[in-house]
Design a protein around this motif. Structure first.
Motif, PDB file in Angstrom:
ATOM      1  N   LEU A 150       0.803  -1.224   0.000  1.00  0.00           N
ATOM      2  CA  LEU A 150       0.000   0.000   0.000  1.00  0.00           C
ATOM      3  C   LEU A 150       0.834   1.271   0.000  1.00  0.00           C
ATOM      4  O   LEU A 150       0.376   2.310  -0.473  1.00  0.00           O
ATOM      5  N   LEU A 156       0.544   1.367  -5.699  1.00  0.00           N
ATOM      6  CA  LEU A 156      -0.721   2.051  -5.431  1.00  0.00           C
ATOM      7  C   LEU A 156      -1.310   2.604  -6.717  1.00  0.00           C
ATOM      8  O   LEU A 156      -2.526   2.534  -6.947  1.00  0.00           O
ATOM      9  N   LEU A 213     -10.512   0.118  -1.000  1.00  0.00           N
ATOM     10  CA  LEU A 213      -9.791   1.181  -0.298  1.00  0.00           C
ATOM     11  C   LEU A 213     -10.795   2.237   0.148  1.00  0.00           C
ATOM     12  O   LEU A 213     -11.625   2.684  -0.643  1.00  0.00           O
ATOM     13  N   ALA A 224      -8.228  -0.532   4.348  1.00  0.00           N
ATOM     14  CA  ALA A 224      -8.022  -1.344   3.151  1.00  0.00           C
ATOM     15  C   ALA A 224      -8.497  -2.762   3.407  1.00  0.00           C
ATOM     16  O   ALA A 224      -8.408  -3.267   4.529  1.00  0.00           O
TER      17      ALA A 224
END
Length: 264
Positions: A150, A156, A213, A224
């Motif tokens: 993440l 990402l 998310l 998440a």
């Protein structure tokens, strides 16, 4: 597929869409604050985040029988430096697990980590609860959920590009839903090869990770979720999912090695 010494968050929880959420098709289109830009702004030396993960893992046999493993919790901190991760401090615990009743803690830097755990002696009794240092070139601090790093900017960005739906909640946050393949994650972060025993096979690259998310008004990830299923040679499957909450954005974090440990 993963190295035995690689620490991953293998936890799970099923998350339902809450009341007051409105869904919109997204298909990779960015709407609202940019989470990548928000993350890049927060990667400040000496700062970091805190995280907490809970969940379960379920193994299904070929004849339809299911075995739910003891639920685990993992929590800790991550320190930023030079636009990336300097160190991570993670504690893992399985409450009620008589086979492993004590928490295990990992402090990880690039190339080495320190592990505090209780071993079993040859006579079956529990040994000392001490630190051990492990040096391996491929070790690196990271915050991972379902193979998704993440806090790795290219990863990402790839995850957001696989968005399939966008939900606006009554709390003012945005929930993004999507599915990404291991191949796409590997392309975004070739160093995944360091975390795996071998490069993903063609079959493994097709593995799909469903993700969600929750994005705050400032573009930062607050929560998440990820889930994926591994086939077993026996014909069964193992399904894992993670539910992670991230707090403390912008707080000062300093992670240091333990003061003493028995040795290598």
């Amino acid at each position: 597929m993963r190295r035995a010494t690689m620490i991953t968050l293998t936890l799970a929880v099923l998350v339902a869409t809450g009341p007051g959420a409105t869904a919109h098709a997204a298909h990779g289109r960015q709407v609202g604050p940019d989470p990548v830009a928000a993350l890049e702004r927060m990667l400040i030396n000496g700062h970091g985040i805190r995280f907490f993960v809970t969940g379960r893992t379920v193994e299904a046999t070929g004849d339809g029988q299911k075995d739910e493993r003891p639920r685990r919790t993992e929590y800790g901190r991550v320190e930023f430096r030079n636009g990336g991760l300097q160190a991570s401090d993670l504690t893992s615990h399985t409450p009620g697990n008589e086979e492993d009743p004590w928490p295990t803690r990992w402090i990880t830097f690039t190339g080495q980590h320190y592990v505090k755990s209780r071993d079993i002696n040859d006579d079956g009794t529990w040994g000392s609860y001490d630190w051990t240092r492990v040096k391996l070139d491929y070790l690196r601090p990271q915050l991972e959920i379902g193979y998704i790093s993440l806090l790795h900017v290219p990863t990402l960005r790839a995850v957001l590009a696989s968005t399939r739906a966008r939900h606006t909640t009554s709390a003012g946050t945005v929930r993004l839903d999507g599915i990404i393949t291991l191949a796409a994650l590997y392309k975004a972060d070739p160093r995944m090869d360091d975390d795996l025993i071998d490069k993903p096979t063609a079959k493994e690259r097709r593995l799909k990770v469903a993700w969600r998310l929750w994005i705050g008004k400032d573009g930062l990830i607050r929560r998440a979720w990820a889930s994926w299923t591994h086939p077993l040679e026996s014909g069964g499957t193992v399904t894992q999912a993670h539910n992670m909450r991230i707090t403390g954005w912008g707080s000062k974090v300093k992670i240091s090695p333990p003061r003493s440990y028995p040795g290598d």
